[in-house]
Write an enzyme that holds these catalytic residues in place. Structure first.
Site, PDB file in Angstrom:
ATOM      1  CE  LYS A   1      -0.206  -7.863   4.413  1.00  0.00           C
ATOM      2  NZ  LYS A   1       0.849  -7.579   3.813  1.00  0.00           N
TER       3      LYS A   1
ATOM      4  CD  GLN B   1      10.792  -7.662   2.604  1.00  0.00           C
ATOM      5  OE1 GLN B   1      10.904  -7.572   1.470  1.00  0.00           O
ATOM      6  NE2 GLN B   1       9.612  -8.135   3.047  1.00  0.00           N
TER       7      GLN B   1
ATOM      8  N   GLY C   1      11.833  -1.760   8.416  1.00  0.00           N
ATOM      9  CA  GLY C   1      11.375  -2.785   9.313  1.00  0.00           C
ATOM     10  C   GLY C   1      10.235  -2.245  10.437  1.00  0.00           C
TER      11      GLY C   1
ATOM     12  CG  ASP D   1       6.351  -4.115  10.433  1.00  0.00           C
ATOM     13  OD1 ASP D   1       6.651  -4.176  11.787  1.00  0.00           O
ATOM     14  OD2 ASP D   1       6.057  -5.242   9.692  1.00  0.00           O
TER      15      ASP D   1
END
Length: 334
Positions: free
Chosen positions: A70, A142, A226, A228
């Site tokens: 991805k 989200q 959050g 990441d």
């Protein structure tokens, strides 16, 4: 042998999958990793002027071997500056037995839904079973999938929505009220809202902590979603140290999650982590052990979730004839 590739749009994927399907896929991915049927190397981060790109890959075998890769662009100012989504990208799904490319999937839908499913999976094992109030910190794209997924595993009856942009919190609350049979109110004070909550979900792009020890009551489950990338940080190191910490992937969280910042601050060591989610799901590590236990799920997002979700989506698409076929190269003719 066909060289055709199935192209699956966001709309295609939404028709094929329900939130509970992502929960099933994500759980299968974590189980597969513990059983030696899946693997994911550390992600790659590429910084840009106004955002960043994340590249994540994983192998996954559900009876058929797959590899998924991805590439996501994350540009928080896109909606305001460019009229584009914050997150855009694609997932390439390949046959791990022969290397052929099987599908190209829109990644935004998968990323939103599999991230929410990981929160729900963690909540099923780590939140108090009677959890009724959730505080959603960060009300972007989200937030609604996160709430939807939680409603599938917990008896949530009230949502408190907080965002630095009050209009964004109001829009989320209106959407939640229209969609679900729960109360959803905009919170003007994060401290007060967090103290009322049984479950707190942080889905922000914060670079400095937004939750401190004094913001959380005993028994709370926190899904820290959050952080990441290495420069993001939502949970104060002191709160991490005072809590039971469960991670999605330990090797990843020590370099890019809230755990990363707690270790850098000297508040925790890697050895202080209670378990990863796969261990909890497999029953080799305990989940919640007491009503007053504060548990934090450090969710940095693993490609295991993408690969398991993409495999299920692809198999359904082939079964139902969903999507569009592309021919990028001619097959070999013997």
């Amino acid at each position: 042998m066909s060289a055709r590739i199935r192209l699956l749009s966001q709309a295609d994927i939404a028709k094929l999958m329900h939130p509970s399907d992502y929960l099933e896929a994500v759980e299968a991915g974590f189980r597969a990793a513990k059983q030696g049927r899946a693997d994911s190397p550390p992600p790659m981060h590429l910084h840009s002027q106004d955002g960043e790109f994340h590249a994540k890959g994983a192998s996954y075998d559900n009876g058929r071997p797959y590899v998924a890769l991805k590439l996501n662009g994350n540009f928080p100012s896109n909606p305001q500056l460019n009229g584009l989504p914050t997150i855009q990208g694609a997932i390439l799904l390949a046959d791990a037995a022969n290397g052929s490319l099987l599908a190209i999937l829109d990644s935004a839908e998968v990323t939103l839904q599999r991230t929410a499913a990981a929160t729900a999976l963690a909540a099923r094992h780590l939140a108090r079973p009677d959890s009724a109030i959730v505080c959603m910190v960060g009300c972007g794209g989200q937030a609604l999938p996160q709430l939807t997924a939680l409603l599938g595993v917990l008896p949530i009856r009230q949502c408190l929505a907080f965002d630095m942009d009050a209009d964004k919190a109001g829009e989320f609350a209106s959407n939640a009220l229209a969609r679900f049979d729960i109360d959803c109110d905009v919170a003007s004070d994060l401290h007060q809202a967090a103290l009322l909550a049984d479950v707190i979900v942080t889905v922000t792009s914060a670079r400095t902590p937004i939750l401190e020890v004094e913001d959380v009551k005993p028994g709370t489950f926190i899904a820290a979603v959050g952080s990441d990338s290495p420069d993001k940080n939502e949970i104060a190191p002191a709160l991490m140290a005072a809590s039971t910490v469960v991670v999605d992937v330990l090797e990843q969280c020590v370099v890019m999650g809230d755990l990363h910042h707690a270790i850098a601050a000297g508040a925790m060591a890697e050895q202080d982590v209670h378990a990863d989610l796969g261990d909890v799901v497999m029953g080799t590590a305990p989940g919640r052990e007491g009503a007053d236990q504060i548990i934090i799920f450090d969710s940095t997002g693993t490609a295991l979730e993408d690969a398991a979700s993409a495999a299920l989506i692809y198999e359904r698409a082939m079964e139902k004839g969903t999507g569009t076929d592309l021919l990028l190269a001619k097959p070999l003719v013997s």
